[in-house]
Design a protein around this motif. Structure first.
Motif, mmCIF file in Angstrom:
data_model
loop_
_atom_site.group_PDB
_atom_site.id
_atom_site.type_symbol
_atom_site.label_atom_id
_atom_site.label_comp_id
_atom_site.label_asym_id
_atom_site.label_seq_id
_atom_site.Cartn_x
_atom_site.Cartn_y
_atom_site.Cartn_z
ATOM 1 N N GLN A 64 0.868 -1.279 -0.273
ATOM 2 C CA GLN A 64 0.149 -0.045 0.014
ATOM 3 C C GLN A 64 0.891 1.323 -0.087
ATOM 4 N N LEU A 65 2.133 1.262 0.647
ATOM 5 C CA LEU A 65 2.981 2.563 0.934
ATOM 6 C C LEU A 65 3.698 2.532 -0.601
ATOM 7 N N LEU A 66 3.753 1.851 -1.317
ATOM 8 C CA LEU A 66 4.643 1.770 -2.545
ATOM 9 C C LEU A 66 3.640 2.056 -3.641
ATOM 10 N N HIS A 67 2.448 1.767 -3.492
ATOM 11 C CA HIS A 67 1.397 2.191 -4.436
ATOM 12 C C HIS A 67 1.128 3.593 -4.439
ATOM 13 N N LEU A 68 1.487 4.474 -3.468
ATOM 14 C CA LEU A 68 1.310 5.746 -3.349
ATOM 15 C C LEU A 68 2.337 6.594 -4.140
ATOM 16 N N PRO A 69 2.050 7.649 -4.600
ATOM 17 C CA PRO A 69 3.147 8.653 -5.319
ATOM 18 C C PRO A 69 4.364 8.523 -4.422
ATOM 19 N N VAL A 70 5.452 8.549 -5.175
ATOM 20 C CA VAL A 70 6.853 8.624 -4.434
ATOM 21 C C VAL A 70 6.822 9.645 -3.361
ATOM 22 N N LEU A 71 6.649 10.791 -3.549
ATOM 23 C CA LEU A 71 6.779 12.005 -2.584
ATOM 24 C C LEU A 71 5.887 11.728 -1.317
ATOM 25 N N VAL A 72 4.518 11.170 -1.752
ATOM 26 C CA VAL A 72 3.614 10.990 -0.516
ATOM 27 C C VAL A 72 4.110 9.824 0.065
ATOM 28 N N GLY A 73 4.672 8.797 -0.378
ATOM 29 C CA GLY A 73 5.135 7.669 0.387
ATOM 30 C C GLY A 73 6.426 7.774 1.304
ATOM 31 N N ALA A 74 7.149 8.451 0.452
ATOM 32 C CA ALA A 74 8.482 8.754 1.225
ATOM 33 C C ALA A 74 8.203 9.948 2.472
ATOM 34 N N LEU A 112 13.981 8.124 4.705
ATOM 35 C CA LEU A 112 14.001 8.366 3.496
ATOM 36 C C LEU A 112 14.907 7.032 2.900
ATOM 37 N N VAL A 113 15.950 6.888 3.583
ATOM 38 C CA VAL A 113 16.674 5.733 3.167
ATOM 39 C C VAL A 113 15.701 4.176 3.162
ATOM 40 N N ILE A 114 15.102 4.147 4.358
ATOM 41 C CA ILE A 114 14.492 3.005 4.319
ATOM 42 C C ILE A 114 13.287 2.970 3.336
ATOM 43 N N TYR A 115 12.855 3.737 2.878
ATOM 44 C CA TYR A 115 11.825 4.031 1.826
ATOM 45 C C TYR A 115 12.437 3.745 0.381
ATOM 46 N N LEU A 116 13.603 4.064 0.289
ATOM 47 C CA LEU A 116 14.218 3.681 -1.071
ATOM 48 C C LEU A 116 14.465 2.397 -1.055
ATOM 49 N N ALA A 130 11.398 0.481 -1.839
ATOM 50 C CA ALA A 130 10.929 0.770 -2.971
ATOM 51 C C ALA A 130 11.808 0.006 -4.137
ATOM 52 N N TYR A 131 13.065 0.007 -3.968
ATOM 53 C CA TYR A 131 14.133 -0.710 -4.769
ATOM 54 C C TYR A 131 13.879 -2.100 -4.778
ATOM 55 N N SER A 132 13.573 -2.773 -3.570
ATOM 56 C CA SER A 132 13.534 -4.202 -3.376
ATOM 57 C C SER A 132 12.236 -4.870 -3.969
ATOM 58 N N ASP A 133 11.386 -3.889 -4.587
ATOM 59 C CA ASP A 133 10.244 -4.540 -5.270
ATOM 60 C C ASP A 133 10.217 -3.714 -6.729
ATOM 61 N N PRO A 134 11.174 -4.133 -7.549
ATOM 62 C CA PRO A 134 11.478 -3.403 -8.799
ATOM 63 C C PRO A 134 10.184 -3.251 -9.797
ATOM 64 N N PHE A 135 9.239 -3.864 -9.646
ATOM 65 C CA PHE A 135 7.979 -3.898 -10.684
ATOM 66 C C PHE A 135 6.701 -3.085 -10.061
ATOM 67 N N GLN A 136 6.990 -2.471 -8.963
ATOM 68 C CA GLN A 136 5.976 -1.947 -7.991
ATOM 69 C C GLN A 136 6.105 -0.604 -7.842
ATOM 70 N N GLY A 137 5.035 0.293 -7.958
ATOM 71 C CA GLY A 137 5.087 1.350 -7.747
ATOM 72 C C GLY A 137 5.533 2.640 -8.674
ATOM 73 N N SER A 138 5.868 3.823 -8.173
ATOM 74 C CA SER A 138 6.252 4.935 -9.146
ATOM 75 C C SER A 138 7.911 4.717 -9.736
ATOM 76 N N THR A 139 8.331 4.009 -8.657
ATOM 77 C CA THR A 139 9.957 3.651 -8.626
ATOM 78 C C THR A 139 10.182 2.628 -9.540
ATOM 79 N N GLY A 140 8.925 1.849 -9.887
ATOM 80 C CA GLY A 140 9.331 0.406 -10.581
ATOM 81 C C GLY A 140 10.081 0.511 -12.033
ATOM 82 N N ILE A 141 10.779 -0.586 -12.465
ATOM 83 C CA ILE A 141 11.233 -0.258 -13.830
ATOM 84 C C ILE A 141 10.411 -0.531 -14.943
#
Length: 258
Positions: free
Chosen positions: A6-16, A226-230, A233-244
């Motif tokens: 749910q956190l990763l589905h939010l926009p990056v700025l909002v989730g962070a 911030l670092v924990i959020y990154l 986000a990057y440990s689930d590479p196909f999900q959310g706004s930071t996905g590949i």
């Protein structure tokens, strides 16, 4: 859907900002509770011991945080490289099928194009939910059938057939590998980092909260959040706004359909 999803589905700025706010609140609460518990103890001796602990725990937290972030970024780079390699192999398969010059090879070319389109339009959204699309699977099965039944009437066709079958098999493995990567969980080290972060906040207990210290500590907790959020986000590479994104696959599809 888990809280992390749910956190990763939010926009990056909002989730962070949300996670940074949670870490700041948790850190300040731990600090405040620890201060109240030890307020009656000899503060000089307690402060000296807390400072030693803070240095030791702080070094460990920094080490684990660096290792976890580096591991996640390395995995992300490997996934991106794998997708680029897959795009190159798809283009090679399409070119070899064109050289094959037969009716079955042309059908395989059309199936390859449809499969690549299904991967981009169907597989990628499905990977956000830790799945693969049925449409892409069916198209790939038809592609494999056509490729395996290619007839090699010439020496060149025999060489091309062997190479095409090998490349198709590798592309299949890469698709399944993407699913494994989508199913991956956040690194276990992250639990150690969170525990260590709370321990460092407890080490602030001997220090009385005031405007300056609260400001400085809040900056520290915001950075940790911030670092924990990154990492999440990057440990689930196909999900959310930071996905590949399947940019390289889309480029190849556009090229072979020209």
């Amino acid at each position: 859907m888990s809280l992390i999803d749910q956190l990763l589905h939010l926009p990056v700025l909002v989730g962070a900002l949300l996670l940074m706010g949670v870490t700041t609140l948790a850190g300040l609460v731990v600090w405040g509770l620890t201060y109240r518990l030890i307020a009656r103890s000899p503060l000089k001796e307690t402060r000296r011991a807390a400072n030693y602990l803070f240095r030791g725990i702080g070094i460990l937290v920094s080490l684990f945080l660096s290792l976890t972030f580096a591991d996640v970024m390395l995995e992300l780079n490997q996934i991106e490289s794998s997708i680029e390699r897959e795009a190159i192999m798809v283009e090679d398969i399409h070119r070899d099928l064109a050289r094959y010059d037969s009716a079955r090879a042309r059908r395989a070319q059309a199936l390859l194009e449809d499969y690549l389109e299904a991967v981009i339009d169907k597989d990628w959204p499905a990977l956000a939910n830790d799945k693969l699309s049925e449409e892409a699977r069916v198209l790939f099965s038809h592609l494999e059938y056509e490729v395996l039944h290619l007839e090699d009437d010439t020496e060149l066709q025999g060489i091309l057939r062997s190479r095409i079958i090998s490349d198709v098999d590798i592309v299949s493995d890469m698709r399944l590998s993407r699913l494994e990567q989508a199913l991956a969980k956040p690194p276990l080290f992250l639990v150690v980092v969170i525990f260590g972060f709370l321990a460092t906040m407890a080490c602030f207990g001997p220090h009385q909260p005031n405007r300056l210290t609260i400001t400085l500590v809040s900056l520290y907790t915001l950075l940790i959040g911030l670092v924990i959020y990154l990492i999440l986000a990057y440990s689930d590479p196909f999900q959310g706004s930071t996905g590949i994104d399947p940019t390289s696959l889309q480029y190849v599809l556009d090229q072979i359909r020209q």
